[in-house]
Design a protein around this motif. Structure first.
Motif, PDB file in Angstrom:
ATOM      1  N   SER A   1       0.912  -1.191   0.328  1.00 46.83           N
ATOM      2  CA  SER A   1       0.345   0.094   0.458  1.00 46.83           C
ATOM      3  C   SER A   1       0.488   1.404   0.220  1.00 46.83           C
ATOM      4  CB  SER A   1      -1.344   0.358   1.606  1.00 46.83           C
ATOM      5  OG  SER A   1      -2.093  -1.330   1.061  1.00 46.83           O
ATOM      6  N   GLU A   2       0.473   2.651  -0.336  1.00 46.33           N
ATOM      7  CA  GLU A   2       1.356   3.849  -0.397  1.00 46.33           C
ATOM      8  C   GLU A   2       0.029   4.751  -0.264  1.00 46.33           C
ATOM      9  OE1 GLU A   2       2.153   4.104  -4.273  1.00 46.33           O
ATOM     10  OE2 GLU A   2       3.581   2.356  -5.115  1.00 46.33           O
ATOM     11  N   GLU A   3       0.787   5.782   0.186  1.00 45.53           N
ATOM     12  CA  GLU A   3      -0.089   6.332   0.909  1.00 45.53           C
ATOM     13  C   GLU A   3      -0.761   7.335  -0.416  1.00 45.53           C
ATOM     14  OE1 GLU A   3       3.044   9.781   2.607  1.00 45.53           O
ATOM     15  OE2 GLU A   3       3.988   7.873   4.068  1.00 45.53           O
ATOM     16  N   ASP A   4      -0.543   7.534  -1.290  1.00 46.49           N
ATOM     17  CA  ASP A   4      -1.630   8.208  -1.924  1.00 46.49           C
ATOM     18  C   ASP A   4      -2.978   6.997  -2.131  1.00 46.49           C
ATOM     19  OD1 ASP A   4      -0.422   6.215  -3.055  1.00 46.49           O
ATOM     20  OD2 ASP A   4      -0.216   8.158  -5.453  1.00 46.49           O
ATOM     21  N   ASP A   5      -2.892   5.646  -1.553  1.00 48.44           N
ATOM     22  CA  ASP A   5      -4.556   5.425  -2.399  1.00 48.44           C
ATOM     23  C   ASP A   5      -5.464   5.296  -1.403  1.00 48.44           C
ATOM     24  OD1 ASP A   5      -2.320   3.252  -3.467  1.00 48.44           O
ATOM     25  OD2 ASP A   5      -2.350   1.955  -2.415  1.00 48.44           O
ATOM     26  N   THR A   6      -6.372   6.335  -2.561  1.00 45.92           N
ATOM     27  CA  THR A   6      -8.331   6.492  -1.336  1.00 45.92           C
ATOM     28  C   THR A   6      -9.093   5.926  -1.504  1.00 45.92           C
ATOM     29  OG1 THR A   6      -7.247   8.588  -3.141  1.00 45.92           O
ATOM     30  CG2 THR A   6      -9.369   8.516  -2.830  1.00 45.92           C
TER      31      THR A   6
ATOM     32  N   GLN B   1      -5.479  -2.544  -4.942  1.00 40.20           N
ATOM     33  CA  GLN B   1      -6.122  -2.064  -3.362  1.00 40.20           C
ATOM     34  C   GLN B   1      -6.994  -2.938  -3.488  1.00 40.20           C
ATOM     35  OE1 GLN B   1      -6.186   1.931  -3.101  1.00 40.20           O
ATOM     36  NE2 GLN B   1      -7.478   2.001  -1.748  1.00 40.20           N
TER      37      GLN B   1
ATOM     38  N   LYS C   1      -3.567  -0.605  -9.570  1.00 43.76           N
ATOM     39  CA  LYS C   1      -3.290   0.538  -8.755  1.00 43.76           C
ATOM     40  C   LYS C   1      -2.257   0.211  -9.768  1.00 43.76           C
ATOM     41  CE  LYS C   1      -3.991   3.319  -5.942  1.00 43.76           C
ATOM     42  NZ  LYS C   1      -5.233   3.887  -6.043  1.00 43.76           N
ATOM     43  N   GLN C   2      -1.421  -0.821 -10.221  1.00 41.80           N
ATOM     44  CA  GLN C   2       0.220  -0.049 -11.104  1.00 41.80           C
ATOM     45  C   GLN C   2      -0.743  -1.154 -12.035  1.00 41.80           C
ATOM     46  OE1 GLN C   2       3.220  -0.327  -8.427  1.00 41.80           O
ATOM     47  NE2 GLN C   2       4.582  -0.101 -10.275  1.00 41.80           N
TER      48      GLN C   2
END
Length: 207
Positions: A97-102, A129, A140-141
């Protein structure tokens, strides 16, 4: 005429030799008798070990040992909350997970659909995600192909984009299923689920 009488005489040395011969034969007979199995009429055969009891005991011992090991392993697993569901911390690490995941809610996903068929593995989706309450899976990617025919570039070439949500897999609606269940059905490489599925696979994405 007087009857003739023949009287044989045996030398003492010959008598001793014959006595030794008799003793030797007697000792051999006794030794042979001792080696013969003794059998009596109406005697019961020797008791045999019940192998089923041994086998059952071994299975029970193994089962108890496995239960103990699993118990201690569970005690050592650190759990974390991911979108409202407690999961092993290791799962969070693989999730990446990344910080900008909404955060998203599958109930708010649009009606636009993209239908694709993945012919090989890997499919080329690097990261997903989970949605609210751990429901749904959002792309996500996406990987980019590095050579012609690269299977890792399938998703990109088929039009799959970040932000799309997995709607169905091989005709089964999975939109509202738990994230980890969807990952198993997709055979996600990063989470170690690749061995559970085989290609080809039909997937519908919604956005």
């Amino acid at each position: 005429l007087k009857p003739l009488s023949l009287q044989l005489s045996v030398a003492p040395s010959a008598q001793r030799a014959m006595a030794r011969g008799y003793l030797l034969l007697l000792s051999l007979a006794v030794a042979a008798w001792n080696f013969l199995p003794v059998s009596f009429v109406n005697s019961a055969p020797p008791a045999r070990r019940d192998e089923s009891l041994v086998s059952r005991g071994s299975k029970e011992i193994r089962a108890k040992g496995n239960a103990r090991r699993q118990f201690y392993q569970r005690q050592n697993i650190q759990m974390v909350e991911i979108e409202g569901k407690m999961m092993p911390k290791q799962f969070e690490a693989f999730l990446g997970s990344e910080e900008d995941d909404t955060p998203f809610d599958v109930r708010q996903v649009g009606n636009s659909e993209t239908k694709v068929t993945f012919e090989k593995k890997p499919f080329g989706i690097l990261r997903y995600q989970p949605g609210k309450d751990f429901k749904g899976a959002m792309v996500k990617q996406i990987a980019k192909p590095v050579f012609v025919g690269d299977p890792a570039g399938q998703a990109s070439e088929l039009g799959v984009k970040a932000g799309m949500v997995v709607k169905s897999i091989n005709g089964e609606d999975v939109m509202s299923q738990d994230f980890d269940v969807i990952m198993k059905k997709l055979g996600d490489e990063a989470l170690g689920y690749s061995r559970f599925v085989k290609a080809p696979m039909d997937v519908v994405f919604a956005a």
